[in-house]
Design a protein around this motif. Structure first.
Motif, PDB file in Angstrom:
ATOM      1  N   THR A 108      47.490  47.317  42.375  1.00  0.00           N
ATOM      2  CA  THR A 108      47.671  47.925  41.059  1.00  0.00           C
ATOM      3  C   THR A 108      46.756  49.134  40.891  1.00  0.00           C
ATOM      4  O   THR A 108      45.549  49.017  41.109  1.00  0.00           O
ATOM      5  N   PRO A 109      47.287  50.290  40.520  1.00  0.00           N
ATOM      6  CA  PRO A 109      46.446  51.485  40.313  1.00  0.00           C
ATOM      7  C   PRO A 109      45.712  51.408  38.979  1.00  0.00           C
ATOM      8  O   PRO A 109      46.064  52.075  38.014  1.00  0.00           O
ATOM      9  N   GLY A 110      44.675  50.576  38.901  1.00  0.00           N
ATOM     10  CA  GLY A 110      43.950  50.384  37.651  1.00  0.00           C
ATOM     11  C   GLY A 110      43.259  51.633  37.168  1.00  0.00           C
ATOM     12  O   GLY A 110      43.123  51.851  35.963  1.00  0.00           O
ATOM     13  N   LEU A 111      42.816  52.501  38.088  1.00  0.00           N
ATOM     14  CA  LEU A 111      42.129  53.728  37.689  1.00  0.00           C
ATOM     15  C   LEU A 111      43.060  54.647  36.904  1.00  0.00           C
ATOM     16  O   LEU A 111      42.633  55.325  35.962  1.00  0.00           O
ATOM     17  N   ILE A 112      44.347  54.664  37.260  1.00  0.00           N
ATOM     18  CA  ILE A 112      45.315  55.483  36.529  1.00  0.00           C
ATOM     19  C   ILE A 112      45.487  54.954  35.114  1.00  0.00           C
ATOM     20  O   ILE A 112      45.569  55.730  34.145  1.00  0.00           O
ATOM     21  N   LEU A 113      45.548  53.645  34.964  1.00  0.00           N
ATOM     22  CA  LEU A 113      45.682  53.057  33.635  1.00  0.00           C
ATOM     23  C   LEU A 113      44.458  53.353  32.783  1.00  0.00           C
ATOM     24  O   LEU A 113      44.578  53.596  31.573  1.00  0.00           O
TER      25      LEU A 113
ATOM     26  N   PRO B  13      43.350  45.054  26.912  1.00  0.00           N
ATOM     27  CA  PRO B  13      43.961  44.497  28.127  1.00  0.00           C
ATOM     28  C   PRO B  13      43.497  45.135  29.424  1.00  0.00           C
ATOM     29  O   PRO B  13      43.749  44.582  30.497  1.00  0.00           O
ATOM     30  N   LEU B  14      42.831  46.295  29.358  1.00  0.00           N
ATOM     31  CA  LEU B  14      42.284  46.887  30.580  1.00  0.00           C
ATOM     32  C   LEU B  14      41.321  45.928  31.276  1.00  0.00           C
ATOM     33  O   LEU B  14      41.164  45.973  32.503  1.00  0.00           O
ATOM     34  N   ILE B  15      40.676  45.062  30.513  1.00  0.00           N
ATOM     35  CA  ILE B  15      39.687  44.150  31.067  1.00  0.00           C
ATOM     36  C   ILE B  15      40.309  43.223  32.096  1.00  0.00           C
ATOM     37  O   ILE B  15      39.662  42.843  33.084  1.00  0.00           O
ATOM     38  N   THR B  16      41.566  42.871  31.920  1.00  0.00           N
ATOM     39  CA  THR B  16      42.235  41.972  32.855  1.00  0.00           C
ATOM     40  C   THR B  16      43.119  42.702  33.853  1.00  0.00           C
ATOM     41  O   THR B  16      43.521  42.108  34.856  1.00  0.00           O
ATOM     42  N   VAL B  17      43.418  43.965  33.612  1.00  0.00           N
ATOM     43  CA  VAL B  17      44.371  44.698  34.461  1.00  0.00           C
ATOM     44  C   VAL B  17      43.673  45.673  35.389  1.00  0.00           C
ATOM     45  O   VAL B  17      44.034  45.795  36.569  1.00  0.00           O
ATOM     46  N   ALA B  18      42.657  46.381  34.884  1.00  0.00           N
ATOM     47  CA  ALA B  18      42.073  47.488  35.651  1.00  0.00           C
ATOM     48  C   ALA B  18      41.120  47.032  36.740  1.00  0.00           C
ATOM     49  O   ALA B  18      40.961  47.720  37.749  1.00  0.00           O
ATOM     50  N   ALA B  19      40.452  45.904  36.555  1.00  0.00           N
ATOM     51  CA  ALA B  19      39.458  45.470  37.523  1.00  0.00           C
ATOM     52  C   ALA B  19      40.117  44.745  38.694  1.00  0.00           C
ATOM     53  O   ALA B  19      41.267  44.299  38.619  1.00  0.00           O
TER      54      ALA B  19
ATOM     55  N   ILE C 172      37.893  40.216  34.197  1.00  0.00           N
ATOM     56  CA  ILE C 172      36.535  39.961  33.721  1.00  0.00           C
ATOM     57  C   ILE C 172      36.572  38.843  32.694  1.00  0.00           C
ATOM     58  O   ILE C 172      37.352  38.877  31.744  1.00  0.00           O
ATOM     59  N   ASN C 173      35.720  37.859  32.886  1.00  0.00           N
ATOM     60  CA  ASN C 173      35.637  36.719  31.967  1.00  0.00           C
ATOM     61  C   ASN C 173      34.683  37.072  30.826  1.00  0.00           C
ATOM     62  O   ASN C 173      33.464  37.086  31.001  1.00  0.00           O
ATOM     63  N   LEU C 174      35.225  37.357  29.650  1.00  0.00           N
ATOM     64  CA  LEU C 174      34.387  37.749  28.522  1.00  0.00           C
ATOM     65  C   LEU C 174      33.512  36.606  28.029  1.00  0.00           C
ATOM     66  O   LEU C 174      32.420  36.830  27.497  1.00  0.00           O
ATOM     67  N   LEU C 175      33.984  35.384  28.191  1.00  0.00           N
ATOM     68  CA  LEU C 175      33.194  34.238  27.743  1.00  0.00           C
ATOM     69  C   LEU C 175      31.877  34.122  28.511  1.00  0.00           C
ATOM     70  O   LEU C 175      30.894  33.592  27.996  1.00  0.00           O
ATOM     71  N   ALA C 176      31.869  34.625  29.750  1.00  0.00           N
ATOM     72  CA  ALA C 176      30.673  34.512  30.580  1.00  0.00           C
ATOM     73  C   ALA C 176      29.634  35.586  30.265  1.00  0.00           C
ATOM     74  O   ALA C 176      28.519  35.531  30.789  1.00  0.00           O
ATOM     75  N   LEU C 177      29.962  36.551  29.412  1.00  0.00           N
ATOM     76  CA  LEU C 177      29.010  37.607  29.089  1.00  0.00           C
ATOM     77  C   LEU C 177      27.885  37.066  28.229  1.00  0.00           C
ATOM     78  O   LEU C 177      28.055  36.108  27.464  1.00  0.00           O
ATOM     79  N   SER C 178      26.732  37.707  28.333  1.00  0.00           N
ATOM     80  CA  SER C 178      25.598  37.330  27.492  1.00  0.00           C
ATOM     81  C   SER C 178      25.833  37.806  26.066  1.00  0.00           C
ATOM     82  O   SER C 178      26.661  38.684  25.807  1.00  0.00           O
ATOM     83  N   ALA C 179      25.093  37.238  25.132  1.00  0.00           N
ATOM     84  CA  ALA C 179      25.245  37.610  23.722  1.00  0.00           C
ATOM     85  C   ALA C 179      24.955  39.096  23.480  1.00  0.00           C
ATOM     86  O   ALA C 179      25.713  39.761  22.765  1.00  0.00           O
ATOM     87  N   PRO C 180      23.871  39.685  24.059  1.00  0.00           N
ATOM     88  CA  PRO C 180      23.660  41.130  23.857  1.00  0.00           C
ATOM     89  C   PRO C 180      24.802  41.983  24.400  1.00  0.00           C
ATOM     90  O   PRO C 180      25.166  42.990  23.788  1.00  0.00           O
ATOM     91  N   ALA C 181      25.391  41.588  25.530  1.00  0.00           N
ATOM     92  CA  ALA C 181      26.505  42.352  26.091  1.00  0.00           C
ATOM     93  C   ALA C 181      27.712  42.299  25.158  1.00  0.00           C
ATOM     94  O   ALA C 181      28.411  43.313  24.975  1.00  0.00           O
ATOM     95  N   LYS C 182      27.968  41.151  24.551  1.00  0.00           N
ATOM     96  CA  LYS C 182      29.080  41.034  23.607  1.00  0.00           C
ATOM     97  C   LYS C 182      28.864  41.922  22.390  1.00  0.00           C
ATOM     98  O   LYS C 182      29.801  42.573  21.907  1.00  0.00           O
TER      99      LYS C 182
END
Length: 506
Positions: A352-357, A458-464, A468-478
């Motif tokens: 998938t060309p995620g960079l284009i998206l 939706p880029l979070i699930t398509v481009a990488a 990326i699991n958002l639930l696993a992020l730290s509180a400051p990152a959120k």
């Protein structure tokens, strides 16, 4: 009655509307016999209305103070930062298995029409909670439609700063009547003009999707998400919908409202010739929608020689359709992925060309629409300036601003567009550094920052490479991502305008 309500601050009015809106998912949950969720929404609505009524009574005895443009801009900022605290209460209480920060993140994402979700598994949320997410995103889209003409245009922000209407002494006839009116009257006039159009388009798309075979709830959420360009879905995306390619074709037509405001209003005219086909935003958007898929299709076609699938015309057409639909979806910062998008990869064997998206999302849609990104008009203005500089190299004595389109652009429009682009790039860099400082890899930081600033969740699930699991992020990152989503929705120039001393003088 309406005149008395409009005397109150905009943020209080929006809070009252949000409290009333909670009754709809409460009734829906009650019909579904989901009593826990029904009580969460009903109690939140009742308590919210009571608190708002008390605040209104306390303010009603104060001397009347007219709302100014900067105060409305402050209310808009509070709506995207403070109001989600209230919107998250029924989500937190109704779900019962998540933290309040996750619920707040979900509401900020929905209200800013970003669509990034903490709950990758759609089955974790009940239908009523999916309905609430869709409603909040839909409400955020309508808020931007109205705020563009009623709040941002008089302040020459949100893309209006590059048009001739933002230049002192030159006003476009479409917005001048709003600038002469008071803030409250302007809000009521714009709402009366645009709300019926927004509601009618949503209802029409809802009916068409139900005719195509979608469940009423799924069709409603997808219809609201399409008009708001939020990308929110109750089933994980339109690719999983029962309506199939027919439903995608209908949604594709409604995506066009995210390319140019001239598709539903005439207050951002950027050319002296009438007609949507003369609008530079719409034309530039269609060039990208047609050009990018053709390039991708050609790339896939060449690669398909290696896997002996060139003769399969059906797969080729599905791959082309998947590219066209997904390109327009990400250009309008909606982020819906076509069910045929994966066909191109399977057909050619390419990833998938995620960079284009990501690039399409950064460009964004039309000025004063629900789409995010840098916006097509600013890109067009920079293109005109580059073209003009090349002409001056050949003809040093030539006269610029000769065309009917360029005369609608402010004399310093290219300079302001470049300033905005630099501010956008600086904001992107700061957010990437902040996310990297909170433990994210460089690739994840870039994807998260682009998704938040362009309001394309939706880029979070398509481009990488891997979602990326958002639930696993730290509180400051959120919290950093929440701030980036608000910044991407309001834009940096509006945040700078809030620092105007005139706003705080009283």
């Amino acid at each position: 009655m309406i005149a008395r309500i409009l005397r109150f601050p905009l943020i209080l009015i929006l809070s009252g509307i949000a409290a009333l809106a909670m009754l709809l998912p409460a009734v829906h949950a009650l019909v579904q016999e989901d009593f826990t969720v029904a009580r969460a929404f009903a109690y939140s609505s009742i308590l919210g209305l009571a608190l708002i009524a008390l605040i209104g009574l306390a303010m009603s005895n104060q001397p009347r103070r007219l709302n100014s443009d900067l105060r409305d801009l402050l209310s808009l900022f509070l709506a995207f930062t403070v109001l989600p605290l209230f919107l998250a209460v029924p989500v937190y209480e109704g779900l019962g298995t998540t933290s309040f920060l996750n619920a707040y993140f979900e509401m900020v994402s929905s209200l800013t029409t970003t669509g990034a979700t903490m709950f990758a598994d759609a089955a974790r949320l009940s239908d009523s909670l999916h309905l609430w997410r869709g409603m909040v995103g839909w409400f955020g889209g309508l808020l931007m439609w109205i705020a563009a003409a009623a709040v941002l245009a008089p302040l020459a922000l949100g893309g209006f700063e590059v048009t001739a209407s933002g230049e002192p002494g030159q006003f476009d006839s479409g917005t001048e009547r709003f600038e002469r009116a008071s803030s409250a009257k302007r809000l009521s006039q714009v709402t009366a003009q645009l709300a019926p159009i927004y509601i009618g388009l949503t209802a029409g798309l809802w009916v068409l999707l139900m005719i195509g075979g979608d469940r009423p709830l799924v069709a409603l959420v997808h219809a609201m998400s399409t008009l708001a360009t939020s990308g929110i879905s109750a089933i994980g995306g339109v690719g999983q919908a029962s309506s199939g390619i027919g439903g995608e074709a209908v949604i594709f037509l409604f995506f066009l409202f995210g390319l140019s405001r001239l598709t539903f209003s005439s207050d951002t005219v950027t050319t002296g010739r009438p007609g949507l086909h003369n609008d530079p935003e719409f034309r530039l958007g269609m060039i990208l929608v047609l050009g990018v898929p053709i390039l991708l299709f050609s790339r896939h076609w060449i690669a398909a020689f290696d896997v002996d699938e060139v003769e399969n015309l059906g797969l080729a057409l599905r791959a082309l359709w998947g590219g066209v639909f997904t390109t327009l979806s990400f250009l309008t910062t909606t982020g819906f992925e076509s069910g045929s998008w994966s066909t191109a990869r399977d057909w050619s064997g390419l990833g998938t060309p995620g960079l284009i998206l990501m690039g399409l999302s950064l460009v964004g849609g039309g000025v004063a629409t629900t789409a995010g990104g840098v916006k097509l008009l600013r890109v067009y203005v920079l293109y005109l300036n580059s073209q003009r500089e090349m002409e001056r190299m050949i003809y040093p004595s030539s006269v610029g601003r000769a065309g009917p389109g360029s005369r609608r652009i402010r004399r310093q429009g290219a300079y302001i567009a470049w300033v905005f682009f630099m501010l956008f790039a600086m904001s992107l860099s700061v957010i990437i550094l902040a996310l990297a400082g909170f433990g994210q890899s460089f690739e994840a930081s870039v994807v998260l920052a682009v998704a938040a600033l362009s309001t394309t969740g939706p880029l979070i699930t398509v481009a990488a490479e891997t979602p990326i699991n958002l639930l696993a992020l730290s509180a400051p990152a959120k919290l950093v991502i929440c701030a980036a989503m608000v910044l991407g929705r309001l834009e940096m120039l509006a945040i700078i305008a809030l620092c105007n001393p005139g706003l705080w003088r009283d």
